[in-house]
Design a protein around this motif. Structure first.
Motif, PDB file in Angstrom:
ATOM      1  N   ARG A   1      -8.452  -5.144  12.955  1.00 46.07           N
ATOM      2  CA  ARG A   1      -8.563  -3.832  12.303  1.00 46.07           C
ATOM      3  C   ARG A   1      -8.657  -2.683  13.316  1.00 46.07           C
ATOM      4  NH1 ARG A   1     -13.075  -4.330   8.959  1.00 46.07           N
ATOM      5  NH2 ARG A   1     -11.717  -5.296   7.438  1.00 46.07           N
ATOM      6  N   GLY A   2      -7.923  -1.603  13.032  1.00 47.73           N
ATOM      7  CA  GLY A   2      -7.960  -0.409  13.871  1.00 47.73           C
ATOM      8  C   GLY A   2      -7.768   0.845  13.035  1.00 47.73           C
ATOM      9  N   LEU A   3      -7.957   1.993  13.675  1.00 43.77           N
ATOM     10  CA  LEU A   3      -7.857   3.293  12.982  1.00 43.77           C
ATOM     11  C   LEU A   3      -7.197   4.297  13.911  1.00 43.77           C
ATOM     12  CD1 LEU A   3      -8.954   5.167  10.546  1.00 43.77           C
ATOM     13  CD2 LEU A   3     -10.806   5.720  12.098  1.00 43.77           C
ATOM     14  N   ALA A   4      -6.316   5.112  13.354  1.00 46.16           N
ATOM     15  CA  ALA A   4      -5.728   6.229  14.112  1.00 46.16           C
ATOM     16  C   ALA A   4      -6.060   7.535  13.387  1.00 46.16           C
ATOM     17  CB  ALA A   4      -4.215   6.066  14.207  1.00 46.16           C
ATOM     18  N   ILE A   5      -6.438   8.561  14.152  1.00 43.08           N
ATOM     19  CA  ILE A   5      -6.764   9.879  13.576  1.00 43.08           C
ATOM     20  C   ILE A   5      -5.634  10.846  13.926  1.00 43.08           C
ATOM     21  CG2 ILE A   5      -8.425  11.779  13.562  1.00 43.08           C
ATOM     22  CD1 ILE A   5     -10.141   9.614  12.799  1.00 43.08           C
TER      23      ILE A   5
ATOM     24  N   ARG B   1      -7.617  13.697  10.124  1.00 46.28           N
ATOM     25  CA  ARG B   1      -7.839  12.680   9.086  1.00 46.28           C
ATOM     26  C   ARG B   1      -7.130  11.394   9.519  1.00 46.28           C
ATOM     27  NH1 ARG B   1     -11.254  12.658   5.931  1.00 46.28           N
ATOM     28  NH2 ARG B   1     -10.065  11.786   4.199  1.00 46.28           N
ATOM     29  N   PRO B   2      -7.499  10.248   8.929  1.00 42.45           N
ATOM     30  CA  PRO B   2      -6.786   9.012   9.280  1.00 42.45           C
ATOM     31  C   PRO B   2      -5.284   9.143   8.999  1.00 42.45           C
ATOM     32  CG  PRO B   2      -8.779   8.506   8.062  1.00 42.45           C
ATOM     33  CD  PRO B   2      -8.618   9.998   8.003  1.00 42.45           C
ATOM     34  N   VAL B   3      -4.479   8.572   9.886  1.00 41.64           N
ATOM     35  CA  VAL B   3      -3.019   8.611   9.709  1.00 41.64           C
ATOM     36  C   VAL B   3      -2.598   7.739   8.531  1.00 41.64           C
ATOM     37  CG1 VAL B   3      -0.791   8.069  10.773  1.00 41.64           C
ATOM     38  CG2 VAL B   3      -2.631   9.044  12.168  1.00 41.64           C
ATOM     39  N   LEU B   4      -3.192   6.537   8.435  1.00 37.23           N
ATOM     40  CA  LEU B   4      -2.790   5.592   7.387  1.00 37.23           C
ATOM     41  C   LEU B   4      -3.449   5.947   6.061  1.00 37.23           C
ATOM     42  CD1 LEU B   4      -3.102   2.195   9.323  1.00 37.23           C
ATOM     43  CD2 LEU B   4      -1.039   3.559   8.937  1.00 37.23           C
ATOM     44  N   SER B   5      -2.727   5.715   4.979  1.00 36.70           N
ATOM     45  CA  SER B   5      -3.234   6.088   3.649  1.00 36.70           C
ATOM     46  C   SER B   5      -4.531   5.361   3.315  1.00 36.70           C
ATOM     47  CB  SER B   5      -2.182   5.797   2.593  1.00 36.70           C
ATOM     48  OG  SER B   5      -1.864   4.418   2.618  1.00 36.70           O
ATOM     49  N   LEU B   6      -4.658   4.116   3.779  1.00 38.59           N
ATOM     50  CA  LEU B   6      -5.893   3.372   3.509  1.00 38.59           C
ATOM     51  C   LEU B   6      -6.875   3.462   4.683  1.00 38.59           C
ATOM     52  CD1 LEU B   6      -4.921   0.114   1.598  1.00 38.59           C
ATOM     53  CD2 LEU B   6      -5.340   2.417   0.743  1.00 38.59           C
ATOM     54  N   ALA B   7      -6.660   4.450   5.535  1.00 36.45           N
ATOM     55  CA  ALA B   7      -7.499   4.694   6.723  1.00 36.45           C
ATOM     56  C   ALA B   7      -7.284   3.623   7.791  1.00 36.45           C
ATOM     57  CB  ALA B   7      -8.974   4.859   6.373  1.00 36.45           C
ATOM     58  N   THR B   8      -7.782   2.399   7.562  1.00 32.85           N
ATOM     59  CA  THR B   8      -7.653   1.388   8.613  1.00 32.85           C
ATOM     60  C   THR B   8      -6.416   0.518   8.384  1.00 32.85           C
ATOM     61  OG1 THR B   8      -9.020  -0.210   7.457  1.00 32.85           O
ATOM     62  CG2 THR B   8     -10.139   1.293   8.975  1.00 32.85           C
ATOM     63  N   GLY B   9      -5.994  -0.128   9.454  1.00 32.28           N
ATOM     64  CA  GLY B   9      -4.838  -1.031   9.375  1.00 32.28           C
ATOM     65  C   GLY B   9      -4.963  -2.116  10.423  1.00 32.28           C
ATOM     66  N   GLY B  10      -3.971  -2.965  10.486  1.00 34.45           N
ATOM     67  CA  GLY B  10      -3.977  -4.063  11.456  1.00 34.45           C
ATOM     68  C   GLY B  10      -3.324  -3.629  12.747  1.00 34.45           C
TER      69      GLY B  10
ATOM     70  N   ASN C   1       0.830  -1.199   0.000  1.00 34.62           N
ATOM     71  CA  ASN C   1       0.000   0.000   0.000  1.00 34.62           C
ATOM     72  C   ASN C   1       0.870   1.257   0.000  1.00 34.62           C
ATOM     73  OD1 ASN C   1      -2.299  -1.601   0.143  1.00 34.62           O
ATOM     74  ND2 ASN C   1      -2.211  -1.711   2.372  1.00 34.62           N
ATOM     75  N   PRO C   2       0.309   2.409  -0.442  1.00 36.56           N
ATOM     76  CA  PRO C   2       1.088   3.655  -0.418  1.00 36.56           C
ATOM     77  C   PRO C   2       1.340   4.106   1.020  1.00 36.56           C
ATOM     78  CG  PRO C   2      -1.174   4.065  -1.120  1.00 36.56           C
ATOM     79  CD  PRO C   2      -1.028   2.583  -1.006  1.00 36.56           C
ATOM     80  N   PRO C   3       2.390   4.930   1.246  1.00 40.92           N
ATOM     81  CA  PRO C   3       2.603   5.448   2.601  1.00 40.92           C
ATOM     82  C   PRO C   3       1.506   6.454   2.945  1.00 40.92           C
ATOM     83  CG  PRO C   3       4.219   6.379   1.060  1.00 40.92           C
ATOM     84  CD  PRO C   3       3.387   5.398   0.289  1.00 40.92           C
ATOM     85  N   THR C   4       1.158   6.672   4.169  1.00 42.58           N
ATOM     86  CA  THR C   4       1.737   6.184   5.403  1.00 42.58           C
ATOM     87  C   THR C   4       1.213   4.791   5.734  1.00 42.58           C
ATOM     88  OG1 THR C   4       1.896   8.448   6.215  1.00 42.58           O
ATOM     89  CG2 THR C   4       1.927   6.695   7.888  1.00 42.58           C
ATOM     90  N   ARG C   5       2.125   3.840   6.067  1.00 50.04           N
ATOM     91  CA  ARG C   5       1.716   2.454   6.275  1.00 50.04           C
ATOM     92  C   ARG C   5       1.814   2.018   7.738  1.00 50.04           C
ATOM     93  NH1 ARG C   5       4.233  -0.887   1.238  1.00 50.04           N
ATOM     94  NH2 ARG C   5       6.196  -0.743   2.362  1.00 50.04           N
ATOM     95  N   ILE C   6       2.406   2.867   8.577  1.00 46.07           N
ATOM     96  CA  ILE C   6       2.592   2.512   9.989  1.00 46.07           C
ATOM     97  C   ILE C   6       2.125   3.682  10.860  1.00 46.07           C
ATOM     98  CG2 ILE C   6       4.317   2.059  11.799  1.00 46.07           C
ATOM     99  CD1 ILE C   6       4.500  -0.262  10.053  1.00 46.07           C
TER     100      ILE C   6
ATOM    101  N   ASN D   1      -0.630  -1.187  11.174  1.00 49.87           N
ATOM    102  CA  ASN D   1       0.092  -1.247   9.905  1.00 49.87           C
ATOM    103  C   ASN D   1      -0.842  -1.599   8.766  1.00 49.87           C
ATOM    104  OD1 ASN D   1       0.804  -3.994   8.444  1.00 49.87           O
ATOM    105  ND2 ASN D   1       0.567  -4.467  10.635  1.00 49.87           N
ATOM    106  N   SER D   2      -0.561  -1.013   7.617  1.00 50.72           N
ATOM    107  CA  SER D   2      -1.259  -1.413   6.390  1.00 50.72           C
ATOM    108  C   SER D   2      -0.193  -1.572   5.314  1.00 50.72           C
ATOM    109  CB  SER D   2      -2.320  -0.390   5.983  1.00 50.72           C
ATOM    110  OG  SER D   2      -1.719   0.822   5.614  1.00 50.72           O
ATOM    111  N   ILE D   3       0.682  -2.559   5.561  1.00 46.73           N
ATOM    112  CA  ILE D   3       1.780  -2.821   4.626  1.00 46.73           C
ATOM    113  C   ILE D   3       1.210  -3.340   3.297  1.00 46.73           C
ATOM    114  CG2 ILE D   3       3.929  -4.131   4.282  1.00 46.73           C
ATOM    115  CD1 ILE D   3       4.134  -2.207   6.638  1.00 46.73           C
ATOM    116  N   GLY D   4       0.116  -4.101   3.388  1.00 46.04           N
ATOM    117  CA  GLY D   4      -0.520  -4.589   2.165  1.00 46.04           C
ATOM    118  C   GLY D   4       0.217  -5.757   1.540  1.00 46.04           C
ATOM    119  N   LEU D   5       0.841  -6.576   2.379  1.00 44.15           N
ATOM    120  CA  LEU D   5       1.513  -7.795   1.907  1.00 44.15           C
ATOM    121  C   LEU D   5       2.550  -7.516   0.827  1.00 44.15           C
ATOM    122  CD1 LEU D   5      -1.190 -10.637   1.739  1.00 44.15           C
ATOM    123  CD2 LEU D   5       0.454 -10.130   3.540  1.00 44.15           C
ATOM    124  N   ALA D   6       3.330  -6.442   1.004  1.00 42.90           N
ATOM    125  CA  ALA D   6       4.430  -6.171   0.072  1.00 42.90           C
ATOM    126  C   ALA D   6       5.381  -7.366   0.078  1.00 42.90           C
ATOM    127  CB  ALA D   6       5.167  -4.906   0.510  1.00 42.90           C
TER     128      ALA D   6
END
Ligand SMILES: Cc1cc2nc3c(=O)[nH]c(=O)nc-3n(C[C@H](O)[C@H](O)[C@H](O)COP(=O)(O)O)c2cc1C
Length: 282
Positions: free
Chosen positions: A170-174, A180-189, A37-42, A51-56
Motif C-alpha cells: 500500500r502507498g499514497l501519492a499527494i 489531495r490524494p491523486v487516486l480516487s480511493l486515496a491509497t493504492g498498490g 474502482n473509479p478513476p483516477t486509478r494510476i 494503482n487502485s484498479i480494484g480487480l476490474a
C-alpha cells in the motif's frame, strides 16, 4: 522461466509481447464481474507506480465463455489468476477452470490491497482450492504480511505447489496542485523499483522455510534484477510494471540474464537459484 506479473499485460491486445514470455499469467478473475474502482486509478511516483484498479474483470462465467477460448487460441502456456472474497468463491472458480486442459496452472491472488472485503486466511483458501482441482496451485502472497515465511509454510502445508512473491504494497501519492490524494480511493498498490528490496527479502525468507518453487517479482527491470531474485531463492521471475514502459522487456531481460548467469559461472537459472543462502566465503 520468465512470466508476466498478473494484471500487467493483456495477451489478447499484445500477443507479440506475450509470445516472448515462457508462460502468460492472466489478470485476476473473480466470480462476479467487477467494474473496478473509479478513476483516477494510476499514479506515477519517482520510485514506481501506484494503482487502485480494484480487480476490474469480466467475472468467471464471461471469462470462460469469451476470454479463455481466445487466450487458448494463442497457443501460449497459460496460468489463470484466481481471486475472490471467501474460500468457497476461490474453490468454485478453480473447479470450473479444472475442466480446461489449456490452463496449465492456477495462481491464487491471496493479496490485493485495493479490495476492501476481508479475506479468509491464505491457508484456508489454498486448502479449499486443493480439494477443487488437480492443477498446480501457486499461492501469491502479500508483502504487507510481516510473517510472510509463516504464510509460506502454511500454504505449503495446505497443498500449494508453488509461491508467487510478491504482490504490491500500500502507498499514497499527494497531488502537488490540490494537496489531495491523486487516486480516487486515496491509497493504492505500489509496484516497480521500490518493491525490489521488499521482494528480495520475501523470497529470501520464504526460501529459508520452504523448498517450493518460487516466482519472484517486484521491480524487475534488468537481467541483473532477475538474477538477484534467483539468488535469493526464486526459481522463476515475473516482469510487471516495466512492461508498461518497455513492452520489449521480456526478451531484453532474458538476454541480460543469460549474460549475468555466464558472468557468474552458471549456464542455467536453476544453478543460480538460492546462491545467496550459501555461507559467505572467507
Ligand atoms: C496495473 C496493475 C495491475 C495489477 N493487477 C493484478 C492482478 O489482477 N492480480 C495480481 O495478483 N496482481 C496484480 N498486480 C500486481 C503484479 O502482478 C505484481 O505482483 C506487482 O506489480 C509487483 O511486480 P512489478 O513491480 O514488476 O510490477 C497488478 C499490478 C499493476 C501495476
Amino acid at each position: 522461466m520468465i512470466l508476466n506479473a498478473s494484471g500487467c499485460l493483456d495477451a489478447l491486445t499484445a500477443p507479440n509481447v506475450a509470445a516472448a514470455l515462457d508462460c502468460f499469467v492472466t489478470k485476476t478473475v473473480t466470480p462476479l464481474p467487477r467494474g473496478g474502482n473509479p478513476p483516477t486509478r494510476i499514479a506515477e511516483t519517482p520510485v514506481g507506480m501506484l494503482n487502485s484498479i480494484g480487480l476490474a474483470n469480466p467475472g468467471i462465467d464471461e471469462f470462460l465463455r469469451v476470454n479463455l477460448p481466445e487466450l487458448a487460441a494463442l497457443g501460449l502456456r497459460l496460468w489463470v489468476s484466481v481471486g475472490g472474497f471467501s474460500a468457497e468463491e476461490y474453490a468454485a472458480s478453480c473447479a470450473l477452470l479444472d475442466a480446461w486442459p489449456e490452463v496449465e496452472a492456477l495462481e491464487l491472488n491471496l493479496s490485493c490491497p485495493n479490495v476492501e472485503e476481508a479475506a479468509e486466511s491464505a491457508a484456508a483458501i489454498v486448502a479449499a482450492c486443493r480439494a477443487a482441482t488437480t492443477k498446480p496451485l501457486w499461492a501469491k502472497l502479500s508483502p504487507a504480511n510481516w510473517d510472510i515465511a509463516g504464510s509460506a509454510r502454511a500454504v505449503e502445508a495446505a497443498g500449494a505447489d508453488g509461491l508467487s512473491l510478491i504482490n504490491t504494497i500500500r502507498g499514497l501519492a499527494i497531488d502537488a496542485r490540490t494537496n489531495r490524494p491523486v487516486l480516487s480511493l486515496a491509497t493504492g498498490g505500489l509496484s516497480g523499483p521500490a518493491l525490489k528490496p521488499i521482494a528480495l527479502a520475501a523470497v529470501f525468507q520464504c526460501r529459508r522455510v520452504s523448498q517450493l518453487p518460487i516466482v519472484g517479482m517486484g521491480g524487475v527491470r534488468t537481467g541483473r534484477d532477475a538474477f538477484e531474485l534467483l539468488a535469493a531463492g526464486a526459481t522463476h521471475v515475473a516482469v510487471g510494471t516495466t512492461l508498461f514502459a518497455d513492452p520489449g522487456a521480456p526478451g531484453r531481460i532474458r538476454a541480460e540474464l543469460q549474460v549475468e548467469l555466464e558472468r557468474n559461472g552458471f549456464t542455467t537459472s536453476a544453478e543460480a537459484s538460492g546462491i545467496a543462502h550459501a555461507p559467505a566465503r572467507a
